[in-house]
Design a protein around this motif. Sequence first.
Motif, PDB file in Angstrom:
ATOM      1  N   LEU A 135      -9.148-122.803   6.361  1.00  0.00           N
ATOM      2  CA  LEU A 135      -7.880-123.527   6.400  1.00  0.00           C
ATOM      3  C   LEU A 135      -7.865-124.534   7.549  1.00  0.00           C
ATOM      4  CD1 LEU A 135      -5.046-123.951   5.292  1.00  0.00           C
ATOM      5  CD2 LEU A 135      -4.276-122.033   6.753  1.00  0.00           C
ATOM      6  N   SER A 136      -8.405-124.153   8.707  1.00  0.00           N
ATOM      7  CA  SER A 136      -8.493-125.098   9.826  1.00  0.00           C
ATOM      8  C   SER A 136      -9.353-126.288   9.445  1.00  0.00           C
ATOM      9  CB  SER A 136      -9.079-124.411  11.064  1.00  0.00           C
ATOM     10  OG  SER A 136      -8.134-123.573  11.669  1.00  0.00           O
ATOM     11  N   PHE A 137     -10.440-126.040   8.735  1.00  0.00           N
ATOM     12  CA  PHE A 137     -11.303-127.142   8.307  1.00  0.00           C
ATOM     13  C   PHE A 137     -10.581-128.032   7.304  1.00  0.00           C
ATOM     14  CE2 PHE A 137     -14.684-128.911   5.572  1.00  0.00           C
ATOM     15  CZ  PHE A 137     -15.393-129.613   6.547  1.00  0.00           C
ATOM     16  N   ALA A 138      -9.764-127.418   6.415  1.00  0.00           N
ATOM     17  CA  ALA A 138      -8.983-128.201   5.449  1.00  0.00           C
ATOM     18  C   ALA A 138      -7.996-129.110   6.173  1.00  0.00           C
ATOM     19  CB  ALA A 138      -8.252-127.259   4.496  1.00  0.00           C
ATOM     20  N   PHE A 139      -7.327-128.583   7.218  1.00  0.00           N
ATOM     21  CA  PHE A 139      -6.413-129.425   7.997  1.00  0.00           C
ATOM     22  C   PHE A 139      -7.174-130.565   8.674  1.00  0.00           C
ATOM     23  CE2 PHE A 139      -3.387-125.604   8.563  1.00  0.00           C
ATOM     24  CZ  PHE A 139      -2.715-125.949   7.404  1.00  0.00           C
ATOM     25  N   LEU A 140      -8.377-130.250   9.176  1.00  0.00           N
ATOM     26  CA  LEU A 140      -9.172-131.272   9.827  1.00  0.00           C
ATOM     27  C   LEU A 140      -9.556-132.368   8.827  1.00  0.00           C
ATOM     28  CD1 LEU A 140     -10.566-132.123  12.471  1.00  0.00           C
ATOM     29  CD2 LEU A 140     -12.573-130.824  11.707  1.00  0.00           C
ATOM     30  N   GLN A 141      -9.931-131.965   7.612  1.00  0.00           N
ATOM     31  CA  GLN A 141     -10.274-132.938   6.578  1.00  0.00           C
ATOM     32  C   GLN A 141      -9.056-133.800   6.204  1.00  0.00           C
ATOM     33  OE1 GLN A 141     -13.622-133.210   6.382  1.00  0.00           O
ATOM     34  NE2 GLN A 141     -13.795-132.742   4.192  1.00  0.00           N
ATOM     35  N   ALA A 142      -7.902-133.126   6.079  1.00  0.00           N
ATOM     36  CA  ALA A 142      -6.678-133.865   5.737  1.00  0.00           C
ATOM     37  C   ALA A 142      -6.303-134.842   6.834  1.00  0.00           C
ATOM     38  CB  ALA A 142      -5.543-132.882   5.485  1.00  0.00           C
ATOM     39  N   ALA A 143      -6.507-134.435   8.102  1.00  0.00           N
ATOM     40  CA  ALA A 143      -6.207-135.346   9.214  1.00  0.00           C
ATOM     41  C   ALA A 143      -7.119-136.558   9.191  1.00  0.00           C
ATOM     42  CB  ALA A 143      -6.349-134.603  10.541  1.00  0.00           C
ATOM     43  N   ALA A 144      -8.315-136.391   8.621  1.00  0.00           N
ATOM     44  CA  ALA A 144      -9.258-137.513   8.531  1.00  0.00           C
ATOM     45  C   ALA A 144      -9.003-138.370   7.300  1.00  0.00           C
ATOM     46  CB  ALA A 144     -10.685-136.982   8.517  1.00  0.00           C
ATOM     47  N   ALA A 164      -3.725-132.899  12.065  1.00  0.00           N
ATOM     48  CA  ALA A 164      -4.542-132.540  13.235  1.00  0.00           C
ATOM     49  C   ALA A 164      -3.816-131.550  14.139  1.00  0.00           C
ATOM     50  CB  ALA A 164      -4.928-133.802  14.007  1.00  0.00           C
ATOM     51  N   LEU A 165      -2.475-131.629  14.143  1.00  0.00           N
ATOM     52  CA  LEU A 165      -1.706-130.685  14.974  1.00  0.00           C
ATOM     53  C   LEU A 165      -1.815-129.251  14.467  1.00  0.00           C
ATOM     54  CD1 LEU A 165       1.543-132.834  15.466  1.00  0.00           C
ATOM     55  CD2 LEU A 165      -0.395-132.574  17.048  1.00  0.00           C
TER      56      LEU A 165
END
Length: 410
Positions: A135-144, A164-165
């Motif tokens: 899930l953290s990686f998914a948020f990171l991808q979405a932030a990108a 990213a937050l």
Amino acid sequence: MSFSLSTVFRPLTRAVTYTRWLHQLIASVAGTLAGFVHGGTFRSTGMEVWLWIAVLPVPVLLAAALIPAVRRVEGLQAQLLLTPGPQGPEERAGTGISTSPSLSWRDRGRTAGWLLLRLAVGVPVSALTVQLPVLSFAFLQAAAGHRTHFRGLPAIDAPHGWYALLVPLPLVVLLAVAVWAGSLMAAAAGRLLGPSAAERLAVLEARTDRILEHNRLAQELHDSIGHALTVTVLQAGAARAAGSPEFTDRALAAVEETGRQALTDLERALRLLREDVPHPAARPVLADAERLLESARAAGSTVRAELSGPLAALPGPVSREGYRMVQEALTNVLRHAGPVPVSVRIAADADALELEVRNPMPASPAPAAVGRGLRGLRERAVLLGGKAVAGPDEDGEWRVHARLPLARLR
């Protein structure tokens, strides 16, 4: 209430946090193996897989709890991973977690409860360990700016920089859950894998036996070393007063023999206290009583001895303690009355062993009957179910008499 970031982050710097986390992850291994055996488990989607992993191994775990050795294995694993650190006997005992096999149905029931609790806590922690970093990686991808859709997680169709937050949030939740679950399992281990009442009683009895054994060794050292020192002092004084080379040689020979025997007793006692030998040197018995008599004669006493009965066939405890009682009585004679005539009687029959030591009363008042030596003599007799008395008799002599029953020891 004071609050600091160090309090929050301290668990992350402790090795026990991660060993407990590993302990929780291991709990899902049985469910994973059961999933491979049960066809179609891993074709499920989302949380269904983890539900299967949590349910499938339950019958197997309940059956395993009936095996006595499983409790021992679980206890060793809990000690190693839930309470890591020095693992000597004292440290292991201090964890409150038993490593003994199940001895009763109550133990098996507690083991079953422990296995089910491990599964109930371990599977969710394992699921979060897998899913939350994703899930953290998914948020990171979405932030990108990338749309994401990982199996078991909701899709993110509208990526934006503000995701990213949220990147650290799943990891913080995972660490908090791992720490809390580890503390829960450590506390539960003490209750479900802790010593049973029978085990606690066995530990208490073993500790009592060790204390009694140490007290017995202390009494033996008192008797043996005290006897040797008394004989040595008397021999040295007599040799100096006699001024005869021949007498001095005999005195030194007696001191050498007495000292050698005392050193043997001391070494045997120390080896027992260190517990580094399975078969310590044999303790002297009443069949060796002539050695005590010769030692008293060498110290200047005239010893009249009467030995009767099958002394060599006496039960070990009676024969060993009887030897020490005669030794203590002779030591008291030499210490308090000096090299005076002594009468020793050792008589054994089918019912009892009788010990009697007589000597003339010294010119100074008789020693008090509460001394350590005489008290130890009485304690030895009581432990063997007998009785010992010491004091002046009607003939004006100091008399030590003990009777030790034999019938119940044969």
